[in-house]
Design a protein around this motif. Structure first.
Motif, PDB file in Angstrom:
ATOM      1  N   ARG A   1       0.633  -1.358  -0.167  1.00 17.67           N
ATOM      2  CA  ARG A   1      -0.139   0.001  -0.018  1.00 17.67           C
ATOM      3  C   ARG A   1       0.927   1.065  -0.067  1.00 17.67           C
ATOM      4  NH1 ARG A   1      -2.805   0.178   6.044  1.00 17.67           N
ATOM      5  NH2 ARG A   1      -0.809   0.092   7.330  1.00 17.67           N
TER       6      ARG A   1
ATOM      7  N   HIS B   1      -4.340  -1.058  -0.619  1.00 20.56           N
ATOM      8  CA  HIS B   1      -4.377  -1.652   0.933  1.00 20.56           C
ATOM      9  C   HIS B   1      -5.355  -2.941   0.713  1.00 20.56           C
ATOM     10  CE1 HIS B   1      -5.233  -1.074   5.151  1.00 20.56           C
ATOM     11  NE2 HIS B   1      -6.440  -1.481   5.091  1.00 20.56           N
TER      12      HIS B   1
ATOM     13  N   ARG C   1      -7.433  -5.791   2.392  1.00 22.25           N
ATOM     14  CA  ARG C   1      -8.190  -6.089   3.702  1.00 22.25           C
ATOM     15  C   ARG C   1      -8.989  -7.374   3.409  1.00 22.25           C
ATOM     16  NH1 ARG C   1      -9.850  -2.873   7.380  1.00 22.25           N
ATOM     17  NH2 ARG C   1     -11.835  -3.846   7.971  1.00 22.25           N
TER      18      ARG C   1
ATOM     19  N   ASN D   1       1.152  -3.211  12.364  1.00 24.12           N
ATOM     20  CA  ASN D   1       0.321  -2.699  11.460  1.00 24.12           C
ATOM     21  C   ASN D   1      -0.881  -3.722  11.276  1.00 24.12           C
ATOM     22  OD1 ASN D   1       1.484  -0.291  11.048  1.00 24.12           O
ATOM     23  ND2 ASN D   1       2.849  -1.173   9.781  1.00 24.12           N
ATOM     24  N   THR D   2      -1.441  -4.238  12.340  1.00 25.75           N
ATOM     25  CA  THR D   2      -2.663  -5.080  11.946  1.00 25.75           C
ATOM     26  C   THR D   2      -3.998  -4.565  12.365  1.00 25.75           C
ATOM     27  OG1 THR D   2      -2.302  -5.616  14.336  1.00 25.75           O
ATOM     28  CG2 THR D   2      -1.074  -6.981  12.813  1.00 25.75           C
ATOM     29  N   ASP D   3      -4.095  -3.465  12.605  1.00 23.56           N
ATOM     30  CA  ASP D   3      -5.499  -2.892  12.969  1.00 23.56           C
ATOM     31  C   ASP D   3      -6.451  -2.441  11.954  1.00 23.56           C
ATOM     32  OD1 ASP D   3      -3.940  -1.019  12.262  1.00 23.56           O
ATOM     33  OD2 ASP D   3      -4.183   0.437  13.970  1.00 23.56           O
ATOM     34  N   ASP D   4      -6.045  -2.675  10.688  1.00 22.81           N
ATOM     35  CA  ASP D   4      -6.826  -2.133   9.551  1.00 22.81           C
ATOM     36  C   ASP D   4      -6.719  -2.959   8.434  1.00 22.81           C
ATOM     37  OD1 ASP D   4      -4.236  -1.705   8.828  1.00 22.81           O
ATOM     38  OD2 ASP D   4      -4.794   0.339   8.192  1.00 22.81           O
ATOM     39  N   LEU D   5      -6.732  -4.676   8.704  1.00 21.25           N
ATOM     40  CA  LEU D   5      -6.447  -5.545   7.647  1.00 21.25           C
ATOM     41  C   LEU D   5      -7.606  -6.594   7.617  1.00 21.25           C
ATOM     42  CD1 LEU D   5      -2.890  -6.735   8.330  1.00 21.25           C
ATOM     43  CD2 LEU D   5      -3.702  -5.335   6.580  1.00 21.25           C
ATOM     44  N   GLY D   6      -8.775  -6.341   8.355  1.00 22.59           N
ATOM     45  CA  GLY D   6      -9.947  -7.069   8.603  1.00 22.59           C
ATOM     46  C   GLY D   6      -9.407  -8.600   8.992  1.00 22.59           C
TER      47      GLY D   6
ATOM     48  N   ASP E   1     -10.279 -10.332  11.734  1.00 24.12           N
ATOM     49  CA  ASP E   1     -11.208 -10.977  12.148  1.00 24.12           C
ATOM     50  C   ASP E   1     -12.259 -11.689  11.221  1.00 24.12           C
ATOM     51  OD1 ASP E   1     -12.099  -8.400  11.319  1.00 24.12           O
ATOM     52  OD2 ASP E   1     -13.511  -8.281  12.816  1.00 24.12           O
TER      53      ASP E   1
ATOM     54  N   CYS F   1       5.105  -7.918  12.233  1.00 27.44           N
ATOM     55  CA  CYS F   1       3.667  -7.814  12.596  1.00 27.44           C
ATOM     56  C   CYS F   1       3.437  -9.416  13.513  1.00 27.44           C
ATOM     57  CB  CYS F   1       2.872  -8.033  11.590  1.00 27.44           C
ATOM     58  SG  CYS F   1       3.057  -9.311  10.361  1.00 27.44           S
TER      59      CYS F   1
END
Length: 461
Positions: free
Chosen positions: A34, A114, A116, A270-275, A277, A308
């Protein structure tokens, strides 16, 4: 939807190398980035910082020229825009080289954007959906910004910002007395800035043995860098053009006035915006991806490499993550992260090289240990170079004769540590190191001397 054999998210140190191995094996690969190819090391870490360290070292040696009988006319001055351009060119050249390499790989597609997760096998990049039965995450980390009182009321820099600086701050206040902060502290002081290090803990680089921490602080203070430890209530405010850092130390003034602030208080993944879950990838309480000994995540078919995954915070550990995954998936091996020796360096001058356990860790393990130490002032090569600060240290198990760890804070320490690291990697005992015949005059020739001088240390429970 486009289909691939493998998707790699992130083009840091591990991702591109894995893409090359997979594509060479005939697998179709999508590698998604990204921002900048090369990750932290190439763009905001190793490459630019070590280039800056080299410029700072050149200035330091020039100022010491008379110590070596060399006469330089006039004062040594810093052309900071030129220093920056040199550093940034090294970054850009490396980044472009990596990009050309990736774009030239057969069976490999470099995708900008980016990524996800939509589910365990599907990733969205913009309006496009990508499918692969195997996905590898290599998204790295970034500077952590603690919620200090007043932090958002003042301008501040992180490591990503300061490597782009084309000026020398008048008074740089560095919050964080560990590896990143100390490198920038010495570097910018040698460029001509007044520098103060503010550390919340009782000493610098608390991970190291106390004698190593003390020696590091002595090096920095010897060059004129101010160190404020035990800063229990760090806070920020402004006064006109100045920034104020409150420290509440038990000694010295309660506030420090400066021109610029560098936050060097750790990293976050940098793991908070990768989806993640949506893919069933579990994280720990700090946001790192939980992996097993083969770097597999909780989701079948998904692996995590590099910063990460919380299993290493260095370029060489990220690269070794790639090696482990490639060996296991492509070469029929059973490589494990737990087989990796912890080794790293702190690139102040003189540098610190470290491998294995510290004395504190070895003592806490309950073993009977032996410790050898030697001041660099007794090392001929260091004396000849006029660089006698620091010490060498080795730790061993008194019963098994296993080498447990070593440290060298001294000239060439980042290279000389590899003599011990290599011995430890092949399971050699300290007797093997004792009977090596290192070249004279080098720093490494003193490892056998340290082994001969080891003394027992009582183990703590």
């Amino acid at each position: 939807m486009r289909t691939f054999d493998a998707i790699i998210i992130g083009a840091g140190q591990a991702g591109p190398s894995l893409a090359a191995r997979l594509s060479a094996a005939g697998r179709s690969v999508a590698i998604i980035e990204r921002k900048h190819v090369g990750g932290t090391c190439v763009n905001t870490g190793c490459k630019p910082t070590k280039a800056l360290v080299a410029s700072a070292h050149a200035a330091h040696i020039a100022r010491r020229a008379a110590d070596f009988g060399v006469v330089i006319g006039g004062d040594v001055t810093i052309d900071m825009p030129s220093v920056f351009r040199r550093s940034h060119k090294i970054t850009l050249d490396s980044r472009m080289s990596n990009e050309r390499w990736l774009e030239g790989l057969e069976n490999c597609t470099l995708i900008r954007g980016h990524a996800r997760f939509e589910d365990r096998t599907t990733v969205r990049v913009g309006d496009e959906r990508l499918f692969a039965p195997q996905i590898f995450i290599n998204v790295g980390g970034r500077a952590a910004i603690p919620d200090f009182p007043g932090i958002h009321d003042v301008p501040f820099m992180t490591n990503s910002d300061i490597v782009m600086l084309e000026r020398v701050p008048k008074h740089l206040i560095i919050v964080g007395g560990s590896y990143i902060g100390l490198e920038f502290a010495q570097m910018y002081h040698r460029f001509g800035a007044e520098v103060t290090i503010v550390e919340k803990g009782p000493r610098l680089v608390a991970r190291e043995d106390e004698e190593i921490s003390d020696a590091i602080q002595a090096v920095l203070e010897g060059e004129g860098i101010a160190v404020r430890t035990a800063a229990e209530c760090i806070r920020f405010s402004r006064d006109g053009e100045d920034v104020i850092v409150g420290v509440n130390c038990t000694k010295g003034e309660p506030d420090i006035r400066g021109s610029d602030i560098l936050l060097a208080t750790g990293r976050k993944p940098n793991t908070d915006d990768l989806g993640l879950d949506a893919a069933g990838v579990a994280l720990d309480e700090r946001g790192y991806i939980i992996v097993d000994d083969a770097l597999a995540t909780s989701a079948p078919g998904i692996w995590a490499m590099g910063d990460c995954n919380g299993r290493g915070a260095f370029t060489h550990t990220a690269y070794n993550d790639f090696e482990i995954i490639a060996a296991n998936l492509l070469d029929g091996e059973t490589r494990k992260v737990s087989d990796r020796l912890p080794g790293y360096a702190l690139y102040i001058d003189p540098p610190l090289g470290r491998v294995g356990m510290s004395e504190r860790e070895a003592s806490a393990s309950g073993r009977r240990i032996l410790v050898g130490r030697l001041p660099m002032a007794r090392v001929g090569r260091a004396v000849e170079k006029g660089e006698t600060q620091g010490l060498m240290k080795i730790i061993a198990d008194a019963d098994t004769r296993e080498i447990l760890g070593a440290a060298i804070l001294g000239t060439g320490g980042d290279e000389a540590i590899h003599g011990v690291l290599d011995m430890m990697n092949v399971g050699a005992h300290y007797d093997d190191l004792r009977w090596a015949v290192p070249i004279h005059p080098t720093i490494s020739e003193f490892w056998p001397t340290l082994v001969l001088g080891m003394k027992p240390v009582d183990a703590s429970p």
